[in-house]
Design an enzyme around this catalytic site. Sequence first.
Site, PDB file in Angstrom:
ATOM      1  CE  LYS A   1      -4.409   1.142   0.172  1.00  0.00           C
ATOM      2  NZ  LYS A   1      -5.584   0.439  -0.359  1.00  0.00           N
TER       3      LYS A   1
ATOM      4  CG  ASP B   1      -7.354   3.423  -0.920  1.00  0.00           C
ATOM      5  OD1 ASP B   1      -7.907   2.322  -0.819  1.00  0.00           O
ATOM      6  OD2 ASP B   1      -7.362   4.255   0.010  1.00  0.00           O
TER       7      ASP B   1
HETATM    8  P1  NDP Z   1     -12.997   7.778  -3.046  1.00  0.00           P
HETATM    9  O1  NDP Z   1     -11.917   8.772  -2.838  1.00  0.00           O
HETATM   10  O2  NDP Z   1     -13.549   7.576  -4.410  1.00  0.00           O
HETATM   11  O3  NDP Z   1     -14.221   8.095  -2.085  1.00  0.00           O
HETATM   12  C1  NDP Z   1     -14.044   8.149  -0.705  1.00  0.00           C
HETATM   13  C2  NDP Z   1     -15.357   8.544  -0.066  1.00  0.00           C
HETATM   14  O4  NDP Z   1     -15.236   8.409   1.345  1.00  0.00           O
HETATM   15  C3  NDP Z   1     -15.712   9.998  -0.328  1.00  0.00           C
HETATM   16  O5  NDP Z   1     -17.097  10.140  -0.312  1.00  0.00           O
HETATM   17  C4  NDP Z   1     -15.071  10.691   0.866  1.00  0.00           C
HETATM   18  O6  NDP Z   1     -15.649  11.935   1.189  1.00  0.00           O
HETATM   19  C5  NDP Z   1     -15.340   9.694   1.968  1.00  0.00           C
HETATM   20  N1  NDP Z   1     -14.303   9.844   3.009  1.00  0.00           N
HETATM   21  C6  NDP Z   1     -12.966   9.792   2.839  1.00  0.00           C
HETATM   22  N2  NDP Z   1     -12.348  10.013   4.007  1.00  0.00           N
HETATM   23  C7  NDP Z   1     -13.317  10.215   4.910  1.00  0.00           C
HETATM   24  C8  NDP Z   1     -13.328  10.493   6.290  1.00  0.00           C
HETATM   25  N3  NDP Z   1     -12.177  10.596   6.977  1.00  0.00           N
HETATM   26  N4  NDP Z   1     -14.534  10.603   6.909  1.00  0.00           N
HETATM   27  C9  NDP Z   1     -15.696  10.491   6.220  1.00  0.00           C
HETATM   28  N5  NDP Z   1     -15.748  10.245   4.906  1.00  0.00           N
HETATM   29  C10 NDP Z   1     -14.584  10.100   4.262  1.00  0.00           C
HETATM   30  O7  NDP Z   1     -12.420   6.398  -2.433  1.00  0.00           O
HETATM   31  P2  NDP Z   1     -12.933   4.916  -2.680  1.00  0.00           P
HETATM   32  O8  NDP Z   1     -14.404   4.894  -2.871  1.00  0.00           O
HETATM   33  O9  NDP Z   1     -12.048   4.292  -3.681  1.00  0.00           O
HETATM   34  O10 NDP Z   1     -12.545   4.255  -1.277  1.00  0.00           O
HETATM   35  C11 NDP Z   1     -13.459   4.180  -0.176  1.00  0.00           C
HETATM   36  C12 NDP Z   1     -13.021   3.086   0.780  1.00  0.00           C
HETATM   37  O11 NDP Z   1     -12.977   1.829   0.086  1.00  0.00           O
HETATM   38  C13 NDP Z   1     -11.627   3.253   1.392  1.00  0.00           C
HETATM   39  O12 NDP Z   1     -11.624   2.704   2.695  1.00  0.00           O
HETATM   40  C14 NDP Z   1     -10.755   2.387   0.484  1.00  0.00           C
HETATM   41  O13 NDP Z   1      -9.567   1.951   1.142  1.00  0.00           O
HETATM   42  C15 NDP Z   1     -11.710   1.231   0.237  1.00  0.00           C
HETATM   43  N6  NDP Z   1     -11.406   0.412  -0.927  1.00  0.00           N
HETATM   44  C16 NDP Z   1     -11.358   0.944  -2.179  1.00  0.00           C
HETATM   45  C17 NDP Z   1     -11.086   0.142  -3.253  1.00  0.00           C
HETATM   46  C18 NDP Z   1     -11.143   0.667  -4.647  1.00  0.00           C
HETATM   47  O14 NDP Z   1     -11.086  -0.167  -5.557  1.00  0.00           O
HETATM   48  N7  NDP Z   1     -11.270   1.949  -4.874  1.00  0.00           N
HETATM   49  C19 NDP Z   1     -10.756  -1.282  -3.091  1.00  0.00           C
HETATM   50  C20 NDP Z   1     -10.945  -1.785  -1.742  1.00  0.00           C
HETATM   51  C21 NDP Z   1     -11.221  -0.932  -0.718  1.00  0.00           C
HETATM   52  P3  NDP Z   1     -14.859  13.297   0.861  1.00  0.00           P
HETATM   53  O15 NDP Z   1     -15.108  13.544  -0.590  1.00  0.00           O
HETATM   54  O16 NDP Z   1     -15.454  14.300   1.758  1.00  0.00           O
HETATM   55  O17 NDP Z   1     -13.399  13.033   1.165  1.00  0.00           O
END
Ligand code: NDP
Length: 452
Positions: free
Chosen positions: A126, A166
């Site tokens: 990571k 991510d």
């Molecule tokens: P994105 O950046 O596309 O979206 C993240 C979302 O989560 C946004 O809505 C963001 O809001 C919100 N968010 C981020 N940080 C926080 C926080 N501290 N508190 C509240 N909301 C928060 O990321 P992904 O959708 O790709 O990833 C989301 C999760 O899924 C993560 O945990 C990631 O590790 C996990 N994941 C992702 C994969 C992938 O293929 N993308 C694979 C496996 C797991 P804001 O816009 O306000 O930051």
Amino acid sequence: MSDYATRVLDQVRAKNANEPEFLQAVQEVISTITPVLTANQKYEDNCILERITEPERTIIFRVPWTDDQGKIHVNRGFRVEFNSAIGPYKGGLRFHPSVNLGILKFLGFEQIFKNSLTTLAMGGGKGGSDFDPKGKSDAEVMRFCQSFMTELSRHIGPDTDVPAGDIGVGGREIGYLFGQYKRLRNEFTGVLTGKALNWGGSLIRPEATGYGTVYFAQNMLATKGDELAGKVCVASGSGNVAQYLVEKINQLGGKCVTLSDSNGYIYDPEGINEEKLAWVMDLKNNRRGRIKEYAAAFKGSQYFEGQRPWNVPCDCAFPCATQNEINGAEAATLIKNGCKLVAEGANMPTDLEGINNYLEAKILYGPAKAANAGGVATSGLEMAQNSQRLNWTREEVDAKLFDIMKNIHDNAYQHAREYSPDSQGDFTNYVAGANIAGFVKVADAMIDQGLV
Ligand code: NDP
């Protein structure tokens, strides 16, 4: 826990005292694999726990870049190459101001077991930076990505370490990172996944984590003769994972009533249907807006500033934002309000107390490393297509993703039934099952390869 497990956990705590997320992830794994440790003395004899909790390599570097006004900024870049026993390091890059070494170590550690569960040949890694892409112009993001890759390119490669996206790293960032790698190395290779379709990406990769989480939930429900149709669902986040999760829930006849971002959540009792979801996708991916705008756009919905959606009554909950977004009290509220299934799209979204609450209530609980493994699995499929210089169809990739999620489910289910004493009758402890299934494959490979 066995004496061996307790001793190693104490050592890990002493060595990594200022990395709470990493300690949380290690504790969750070690505390659930005791039955295999006790039954197999070879793991202690080969110091597998001591070795598997220490990254093979950690790279930390300076990332200087200039903004549109010519002002210089300096961020910190990281790549944690955690374990390569079963394949090249594989895992995403996170760009978010909260990023630090402890968070990336937790994510890299989780990734080892997740990748093992997918059945594909991928080790765990990571990386990322404390850079915040929010509010930056495309040109600023590009200059940051180019500077970040200038150093990272020395350490990665299609057979060494293959990063992906991510939080904060989507198609735009992967494009800039790939372009700089290609320029520096003069190679067009599958060194990153999550690429656009016209230059080596895979169909279904953007959808894979969200779709896969729903497929995992479907499999859990099937063990009870149940299905997603008609279920009221609550999701957090509004990024990549959440968006495609809602799309799949809709396709299967469920209704998702919430989404969120780091400022608050929206509740739409009518459900976020296809048309509203298209609006959310445009808002988040093109206009880069905030989720509160949803409440102004769609009558009957409400926005709750500074809150998380876990007090909304539901049948199924899908946390898809970030780590530790459901604490013990919030897990208890979900259960009290009738929630019967939690499947984690985000990584480690529930804290240890919350997990205990799910297990005590004996609800269907799909932990992240199993439930959200569809993303990295499809990255593995993207690597396979890149190696073959071929593109599979949407249907082919989706069918493979569906099968992989079923295999992950069945594997976790069977290992829980075999080793976890609390998996009896109607209840299956998928946390134990996923950790044990993921661990055994990597640990045995480490023994086979000697002391490296
Ligand atoms: P994105 O950046 O596309 O979206 C993240 C979302 O989560 C946004 O809505 C963001 O809001 C919100 N968010 C981020 N940080 C926080 C926080 N501290 N508190 C509240 N909301 C928060 O990321 P992904 O959708 O790709 O990833 C989301 C999760 O899924 C993560 O945990 C990631 O590790 C996990 N994941 C992702 C994969 C992938 O293929 N993308 C694979 C496996 C797991 P804001 O816009 O306000 O930051």
